[in-house]
Design a protein around this motif. Structure first.
Motif, PDB file in Angstrom:
ATOM      1  N   THR A  13       0.842  -1.202   0.000  1.00  0.00           N
ATOM      2  CA  THR A  13       0.000   0.000   0.000  1.00  0.00           C
ATOM      3  C   THR A  13       0.873   1.247   0.000  1.00  0.00           C
ATOM      4  O   THR A  13       1.856   1.331   0.744  1.00  0.00           O
ATOM      5  N   GLY A  14       0.508   2.172  -0.847  1.00  0.00           N
ATOM      6  CA  GLY A  14       1.245   3.423  -0.950  1.00  0.00           C
ATOM      7  C   GLY A  14       2.324   3.438  -2.005  1.00  0.00           C
ATOM      8  O   GLY A  14       2.869   4.499  -2.328  1.00  0.00           O
ATOM      9  N   ALA A  15       2.627   2.285  -2.556  1.00  0.00           N
ATOM     10  CA  ALA A  15       3.679   2.200  -3.570  1.00  0.00           C
ATOM     11  C   ALA A  15       3.183   2.705  -4.913  1.00  0.00           C
ATOM     12  O   ALA A  15       1.993   3.025  -5.094  1.00  0.00           O
ATOM     13  N   SER A  16       4.112   2.740  -5.866  1.00  0.00           N
ATOM     14  CA  SER A  16       3.796   3.165  -7.225  1.00  0.00           C
ATOM     15  C   SER A  16       4.187   2.087  -8.220  1.00  0.00           C
ATOM     16  O   SER A  16       5.093   1.287  -7.964  1.00  0.00           O
ATOM     17  N   LEU A  17       3.504   2.088  -9.339  1.00  0.00           N
ATOM     18  CA  LEU A  17       3.820   1.204 -10.448  1.00  0.00           C
ATOM     19  C   LEU A  17       3.542   1.940 -11.740  1.00  0.00           C
ATOM     20  O   LEU A  17       2.671   2.812 -11.778  1.00  0.00           O
ATOM     21  N   ARG A  18       4.272   1.575 -12.777  1.00  0.00           N
ATOM     22  CA  ARG A  18       3.950   2.081 -14.106  1.00  0.00           C
ATOM     23  C   ARG A  18       3.664   0.898 -15.018  1.00  0.00           C
ATOM     24  O   ARG A  18       4.530   0.046 -15.241  1.00  0.00           O
ATOM     25  N   MET A  77       3.392   3.263 -27.733  1.00  0.00           N
ATOM     26  CA  MET A  77       3.271   2.855 -26.347  1.00  0.00           C
ATOM     27  C   MET A  77       2.264   3.730 -25.604  1.00  0.00           C
ATOM     28  O   MET A  77       2.116   4.922 -25.895  1.00  0.00           O
ATOM     29  N   VAL A  78       1.620   3.125 -24.619  1.00  0.00           N
ATOM     30  CA  VAL A  78       0.737   3.838 -23.704  1.00  0.00           C
ATOM     31  C   VAL A  78       1.139   3.424 -22.294  1.00  0.00           C
ATOM     32  O   VAL A  78       1.534   2.273 -22.069  1.00  0.00           O
ATOM     33  N   TYR A  79       1.032   4.361 -21.364  1.00  0.00           N
ATOM     34  CA  TYR A  79       1.477   4.105 -20.006  1.00  0.00           C
ATOM     35  C   TYR A  79       0.378   4.467 -19.008  1.00  0.00           C
ATOM     36  O   TYR A  79      -0.423   5.370 -19.239  1.00  0.00           O
ATOM     37  N   LEU A  80       0.405   3.780 -17.888  1.00  0.00           N
ATOM     38  CA  LEU A  80      -0.462   4.121 -16.776  1.00  0.00           C
ATOM     39  C   LEU A  80       0.425   4.196 -15.539  1.00  0.00           C
ATOM     40  O   LEU A  80       0.933   3.178 -15.074  1.00  0.00           O
ATOM     41  N   ARG A  81       0.606   5.400 -15.042  1.00  0.00           N
ATOM     42  CA  ARG A  81       1.375   5.609 -13.830  1.00  0.00           C
ATOM     43  C   ARG A  81       0.407   5.570 -12.654  1.00  0.00           C
ATOM     44  O   ARG A  81      -0.539   6.355 -12.594  1.00  0.00           O
ATOM     45  N   MET A  82       0.671   4.679 -11.721  1.00  0.00           N
ATOM     46  CA  MET A  82      -0.215   4.496 -10.578  1.00  0.00           C
ATOM     47  C   MET A  82       0.537   4.823  -9.300  1.00  0.00           C
ATOM     48  O   MET A  82       1.529   4.152  -8.982  1.00  0.00           O
ATOM     49  N   ASN A  83       0.094   5.854  -8.615  1.00  0.00           N
ATOM     50  CA  ASN A  83       0.704   6.255  -7.358  1.00  0.00           C
ATOM     51  C   ASN A  83      -0.254   5.985  -6.198  1.00  0.00           C
ATOM     52  O   ASN A  83      -1.453   5.810  -6.388  1.00  0.00           O
ATOM     53  N   SER A  84       0.306   5.979  -5.005  1.00  0.00           N
ATOM     54  CA  SER A  84      -0.511   5.802  -3.789  1.00  0.00           C
ATOM     55  C   SER A  84      -1.454   4.617  -3.923  1.00  0.00           C
ATOM     56  O   SER A  84      -2.655   4.713  -3.660  1.00  0.00           O
ATOM     57  N   LEU A  85      -0.899   3.496  -4.310  1.00  0.00           N
ATOM     58  CA  LEU A  85      -1.732   2.315  -4.548  1.00  0.00           C
ATOM     59  C   LEU A  85      -2.398   1.824  -3.272  1.00  0.00           C
ATOM     60  O   LEU A  85      -1.823   1.907  -2.173  1.00  0.00           O
ATOM     61  N   THR A 119      -2.292  -7.505 -17.263  1.00  0.00           N
ATOM     62  CA  THR A 119      -1.168  -7.638 -16.364  1.00  0.00           C
ATOM     63  C   THR A 119      -1.688  -7.501 -14.940  1.00  0.00           C
ATOM     64  O   THR A 119      -2.510  -6.624 -14.648  1.00  0.00           O
ATOM     65  N   GLN A 120      -1.228  -8.367 -14.069  1.00  0.00           N
ATOM     66  CA  GLN A 120      -1.773  -8.435 -12.711  1.00  0.00           C
ATOM     67  C   GLN A 120      -1.093  -7.420 -11.799  1.00  0.00           C
ATOM     68  O   GLN A 120       0.141  -7.335 -11.743  1.00  0.00           O
ATOM     69  N   VAL A 121      -1.913  -6.689 -11.082  1.00  0.00           N
ATOM     70  CA  VAL A 121      -1.429  -5.773 -10.053  1.00  0.00           C
ATOM     71  C   VAL A 121      -2.026  -6.213  -8.726  1.00  0.00           C
ATOM     72  O   VAL A 121      -3.253  -6.331  -8.604  1.00  0.00           O
ATOM     73  N   THR A 122      -1.165  -6.471  -7.754  1.00  0.00           N
ATOM     74  CA  THR A 122      -1.611  -6.860  -6.431  1.00  0.00           C
ATOM     75  C   THR A 122      -1.028  -5.905  -5.407  1.00  0.00           C
ATOM     76  O   THR A 122       0.192  -5.716  -5.365  1.00  0.00           O
ATOM     77  N   VAL A 123      -1.902  -5.302  -4.625  1.00  0.00           N
ATOM     78  CA  VAL A 123      -1.471  -4.344  -3.612  1.00  0.00           C
ATOM     79  C   VAL A 123      -1.771  -4.937  -2.244  1.00  0.00           C
ATOM     80  O   VAL A 123      -2.932  -5.181  -1.906  1.00  0.00           O
ATOM     81  N   SER A 124      -0.739  -5.167  -1.479  1.00  0.00           N
ATOM     82  CA  SER A 124      -0.912  -5.762  -0.153  1.00  0.00           C
ATOM     83  C   SER A 124      -1.105  -4.667   0.891  1.00  0.00           C
ATOM     84  O   SER A 124      -0.548  -3.578   0.793  1.00  0.00           O
ATOM     85  N   SER A 125      -1.872  -5.007   1.911  1.00  0.00           N
ATOM     86  CA  SER A 125      -2.154  -4.022   2.967  1.00  0.00           C
ATOM     87  C   SER A 125      -1.134  -4.102   4.085  1.00  0.00           C
ATOM     88  O   SER A 125      -0.307  -4.998   4.126  1.00  0.00           O
TER      89      SER A 125
END
Length: 125
Positions: A13-18, A77-85, A119-125
């Motif tokens: 939680t709180g991390a970022s991914l692109r 290319m297309v990107y999705l920047r994800m912050n504060s996951l 693509t799988q995104v898993t956010v742990s608490s």
């Protein structure tokens, strides 16, 4: 046009991914592009979209202010920047394309004709 999403992973939680979406088999320069996601047991939902010239973007309320979408037409290319996951962002993320040169972006699956594998995104608490 074939689409391939990548960049997912397991984060806290709180991390970022692109996330990245690579297109092949044709140029996406005339396409609106979008990201959708599907969590286990839930329907696929809209996340973000970007117009062909990047002049317009649209976000789901749940990700607004945390996620950004961008594109590089020269690189296809297309990107999705994800912050504060958050744990509720856990899902399989898909990129999608719609041959459309307007700026009024759609958030309905049926409007997008081309889809990549997720693509799988898993956010742990």
């Amino acid at each position: 046009v074939q689409l391939q999403a990548s960049g997912g992973g397991l984060v806290q939680t709180g991390a970022s991914l692109r996330l990245s979406c690579a297109a092949s088999g044709g140029s996406i320069s005339n396409y609106a592009m979008a990201w959708f996601r599907q969590a286990p047991g839930k329907v696929r939902e809209f996340v973000a979209a970007i117009s062909w010239t990047s002049s317009s973007t649209k976000f789901a309320r749940s990700v607004r202010g945390r996620f950004t979408i961008s594109r590089d037409n020269a690189k296809n290319m297309v990107y999705l920047r994800m912050n504060s996951l958050r744990p509720e962002d856990t899902a399989t993320y898909y990129c999608a394309a719609d041959l459309y040169e307007g700026t009024v972006l759609e958030d309905q699956e049926r409007e997008y004709n081309y889809w990549g594998h997720g693509t799988q995104v898993t956010v742990s608490s």
